[in-house]
Write a protein that holds these residues in place. Structure first.
Motif, PDB file in Angstrom:
ATOM      1  N   HIS A  62       0.847  -1.193   0.000  1.00 31.67           N
ATOM      2  CA  HIS A  62       0.000   0.000   0.000  1.00 31.67           C
ATOM      3  C   HIS A  62       0.887   1.249   0.000  1.00 31.67           C
ATOM      4  N   PRO A  63       0.663   2.167  -0.941  1.00 28.50           N
ATOM      5  CA  PRO A  63       1.545   3.342  -1.043  1.00 28.50           C
ATOM      6  C   PRO A  63       1.373   4.349   0.084  1.00 28.50           C
ATOM      7  N   ASP A  64       0.316   4.233   0.860  1.00 23.92           N
ATOM      8  CA  ASP A  64       0.083   5.183   1.953  1.00 23.92           C
ATOM      9  C   ASP A  64       0.453   4.617   3.318  1.00 23.92           C
ATOM     10  N   ILE A  65       1.118   3.470   3.335  1.00 22.69           N
ATOM     11  CA  ILE A  65       1.709   2.917   4.559  1.00 22.69           C
ATOM     12  C   ILE A  65       3.220   3.009   4.395  1.00 22.69           C
ATOM     13  N   LEU A  66       3.858   3.848   5.188  1.00 18.71           N
ATOM     14  CA  LEU A  66       5.309   4.068   5.057  1.00 18.71           C
ATOM     15  C   LEU A  66       6.021   3.532   6.295  1.00 18.71           C
ATOM     16  N   HIS A  67       7.160   2.873   6.070  1.00 16.78           N
ATOM     17  CA  HIS A  67       7.903   2.224   7.147  1.00 16.78           C
ATOM     18  C   HIS A  67       9.220   2.951   7.382  1.00 16.78           C
ATOM     19  N   ILE A  68       9.530   3.176   8.646  1.00 11.33           N
ATOM     20  CA  ILE A  68      10.803   3.788   9.029  1.00 11.33           C
ATOM     21  C   ILE A  68      11.575   2.762   9.846  1.00 11.33           C
ATOM     22  N   ARG A  69      12.741   2.381   9.349  1.00  9.30           N
ATOM     23  CA  ARG A  69      13.590   1.386  10.014  1.00  9.30           C
ATOM     24  C   ARG A  69      15.017   1.920  10.114  1.00  9.30           C
ATOM     25  N   ARG A  70      15.812   1.274  10.947  1.00  6.45           N
ATOM     26  CA  ARG A  70      17.233   1.600  10.984  1.00  6.45           C
ATOM     27  C   ARG A  70      17.864   1.310   9.625  1.00  6.45           C
ATOM     28  N   LEU A  71      18.714   2.198   9.167  1.00  7.87           N
ATOM     29  CA  LEU A  71      19.382   2.013   7.891  1.00  7.87           C
ATOM     30  C   LEU A  71      20.532   1.013   8.036  1.00  7.87           C
ATOM     31  N   THR A  72      21.078   0.603   6.921  1.00  5.79           N
ATOM     32  CA  THR A  72      22.240  -0.288   6.935  1.00  5.79           C
ATOM     33  C   THR A  72      23.467   0.484   6.468  1.00  5.79           C
ATOM     34  N   ASP A  73      24.636   0.055   6.934  1.00  2.00           N
ATOM     35  CA  ASP A  73      25.874   0.716   6.512  1.00  2.00           C
ATOM     36  C   ASP A  73      26.362   0.127   5.196  1.00  2.00           C
ATOM     37  N   ASP A  74      27.533   0.554   4.757  1.00  2.00           N
ATOM     38  CA  ASP A  74      28.051   0.108   3.445  1.00  2.00           C
ATOM     39  C   ASP A  74      28.436  -1.362   3.418  1.00  2.00           C
ATOM     40  N   GLY A  76      26.290  -3.571   4.773  1.00  2.00           N
ATOM     41  CA  GLY A  76      25.015  -4.274   4.891  1.00  2.00           C
ATOM     42  C   GLY A  76      24.591  -4.547   6.318  1.00  2.00           C
ATOM     43  N   LYS A  77      25.321  -3.976   7.285  1.00  2.00           N
ATOM     44  CA  LYS A  77      24.986  -4.193   8.697  1.00  2.00           C
ATOM     45  C   LYS A  77      24.037  -3.104   9.172  1.00  2.00           C
ATOM     46  N   GLN A  78      23.006  -3.506   9.928  1.00  2.00           N
ATOM     47  CA  GLN A  78      22.015  -2.541  10.405  1.00  2.00           C
ATOM     48  C   GLN A  78      22.640  -1.597  11.431  1.00  2.00           C
ATOM     49  N   LYS A  79      22.370  -0.306  11.262  1.00  2.00           N
ATOM     50  CA  LYS A  79      22.901   0.684  12.182  1.00  2.00           C
ATOM     51  C   LYS A  79      22.205   0.592  13.546  1.00  2.00           C
ATOM     52  N   ARG A  80      22.845   1.162  14.550  1.00  2.00           N
ATOM     53  CA  ARG A  80      22.330   1.049  15.917  1.00  2.00           C
ATOM     54  C   ARG A  80      21.124   1.950  16.156  1.00  2.00           C
ATOM     55  N   GLU A  81      21.026   3.065  15.423  1.00  2.00           N
ATOM     56  CA  GLU A  81      20.007   4.065  15.725  1.00  2.00           C
ATOM     57  C   GLU A  81      19.213   4.472  14.489  1.00  2.00           C
ATOM     58  N   ILE A  82      17.993   4.929  14.742  1.00  2.00           N
ATOM     59  CA  ILE A  82      17.230   5.664  13.733  1.00  2.00           C
ATOM     60  C   ILE A  82      17.667   7.116  13.839  1.00  2.00           C
ATOM     61  N   GLN A  83      18.114   7.692  12.732  1.00  2.00           N
ATOM     62  CA  GLN A  83      18.716   9.008  12.738  1.00  2.00           C
ATOM     63  C   GLN A  83      17.677  10.117  12.597  1.00  2.00           C
ATOM     64  N   VAL A  84      18.068  11.324  13.028  1.00  2.00           N
ATOM     65  CA  VAL A  84      17.159  12.459  12.974  1.00  2.00           C
ATOM     66  C   VAL A  84      16.762  12.792  11.536  1.00  2.00           C
ATOM     67  N   ASP A  85      17.663  12.600  10.577  1.00  2.00           N
ATOM     68  CA  ASP A  85      17.330  12.894   9.182  1.00  2.00           C
ATOM     69  C   ASP A  85      16.188  12.007   8.683  1.00  2.00           C
ATOM     70  N   GLN A  86      16.123  10.773   9.176  1.00  2.00           N
ATOM     71  CA  GLN A  86      15.030   9.884   8.778  1.00  2.00           C
ATOM     72  C   GLN A  86      13.697  10.410   9.296  1.00  2.00           C
ATOM     73  N   VAL A  87      13.697  10.913  10.513  1.00  2.00           N
ATOM     74  CA  VAL A  87      12.463  11.459  11.086  1.00  2.00           C
ATOM     75  C   VAL A  87      12.072  12.752  10.372  1.00  2.00           C
ATOM     76  N   ARG A  88      13.062  13.560  10.046  1.00  2.00           N
ATOM     77  CA  ARG A  88      12.756  14.798   9.316  1.00  2.00           C
ATOM     78  C   ARG A  88      12.159  14.496   7.946  1.00  2.00           C
ATOM     79  N   GLU A  89      12.680  13.458   7.274  1.00  2.00           N
ATOM     80  CA  GLU A  89      12.112  13.050   5.993  1.00  2.00           C
ATOM     81  C   GLU A  89      10.686  12.551   6.169  1.00  2.00           C
ATOM     82  N   MET A  90      10.432  11.834   7.262  1.00  2.00           N
ATOM     83  CA  MET A  90       9.075  11.379   7.555  1.00  2.00           C
ATOM     84  C   MET A  90       8.136  12.562   7.763  1.00  2.00           C
ATOM     85  N   ILE A  91       8.610  13.586   8.464  1.00  2.00           N
ATOM     86  CA  ILE A  91       7.789  14.784   8.703  1.00  2.00           C
ATOM     87  C   ILE A  91       7.437  15.449   7.380  1.00  2.00           C
ATOM     88  N   THR A  92       8.400  15.499   6.472  1.00  2.00           N
ATOM     89  CA  THR A  92       8.131  16.054   5.141  1.00  2.00           C
ATOM     90  C   THR A  92       7.073  15.236   4.419  1.00  2.00           C
TER      91      THR A  92
END
Length: 271
Positions: A62-74, A76-92
């Motif tokens: 569904h295009p109106d369900i958006l998921h925010i997860r921890r990103l992966t590094d170069d 392929g390992k999942q990062k420890r935190e959800i970053q502020v830039d991800q939340v700011r993009e979500m706010i946009t």
């Protein structure tokens, strides 16, 4: 706990915390809430599970369900935190109209991993949520979220193995809530005194736990309520305070005396 369902047209809050130690249970509950947000079924219960929107949510497309997860590094390992830039993009993204449904939902997975900057950015969105946006914070550890975030969300604890609430406890909870909804302090005091006179510590613990179950059901729209969501949430906080007091052997009369004094005004805005 089975699937979360919501009655009526507009019973969803703008923000939920879905808490469980089971990742599968959290994912299912978050999906149910998101599906309710976008459901286009004609019936009185959401999600209906049959409309085009519900089917798309189930298929994860569904295009109106958006998921925010921890990103992966170069690597392929999942990062420890959800970053502020991800939340700011979500706010946009929250300011943009939905693609297909009337509303849209954001699911933040492992929300406790948001760093302090990300949580503070999210708080601004919770304080002034755009119309038609539902935020769902999925976490095994809600205590790791800022208190100011928790206070602005409806918290749903998911336990798939929890037994159904006994009919007697549900009736007691409904009787207490009827007194609160009536606004009569004398009626509530009479009920609390009667309850205290015929209840031991184990019974008080059962009552408090039963109340938390009934309040969660009403907050999620699984059962009707005469009280507004903010008042139900405030009563849930009162029950948590009673639970903490009972754990240190506070007397039964003090517990129900506290409820008699605090319940009717809980969650009522000051004039």
């Amino acid at each position: 706990m089975g699937a979360l369902t919501f009655g009526g047209e507009r019973t969803l809050s703008h923000a939920y915390i879905v808490a469980s130690q089971s990742e599968a249970a959290r994912a299912k509950a978050a999906q149910d809430i998101a599906a309710a947000a976008v459901c286009s079924g004609a019936g009185g219960v959401r999600p209906c599970g049959a409309c085009r929107d519900c089917r798309k949510v189930k298929d994860g497309v569904h295009p109106d369900i958006l998921h925010i997860r921890r990103l992966t590094d170069d690597k392929g390992k999942q990062k420890r935190e959800i970053q502020v830039d991800q939340v700011r993009e979500m706010i946009t993204q929250a300011q943009i109209m939905p693609n297909e449904a009337d509303d849209k939902a954001f699911i933040i997975h492992d929300a406790e991993t948001m760093n302090p900057s990300a949580q503070n950015a999210l708080l601004k969105l919770l304080e002034e949520p755009p119309r038609g946006v539902v935020l769902i914070l999925s976490t095994p550890a809600p205590a790791m979220l800022l208190p100011t975030i928790r206070s602005r969300c409806i918290e749903v604890t998911v336990n798939q193995e929890a037994p159904p609430l006994a009919a007697e406890l549900r009736q007691e909870a409904q009787a207490y809530l009827a007194c609160v909804a009536s606004g009569s302090k004398s009626e509530l005091l009479r009920w609390c005194n009667e309850k205290a006179a015929h209840t031991d510590t184990a019974g008080a613990v059962d009552f408090v736990n039963g109340m938390k179950t009934v309040l969660t059901d009403q907050l999620c729209g699984r059962s009707p309520s005469k009280l507004e969501p903010r008042r139900l949430f405030a009563l849930t906080e009162l029950m948590e305070r009673c639970e903490a007091a009972l754990s240190v052997n506070t007397g039964i009369k003090h517990i129900f005396g506290f409820l008699a004094v605090k319940s009717i005004g809980a969650g009522v805005p000051e004039k």
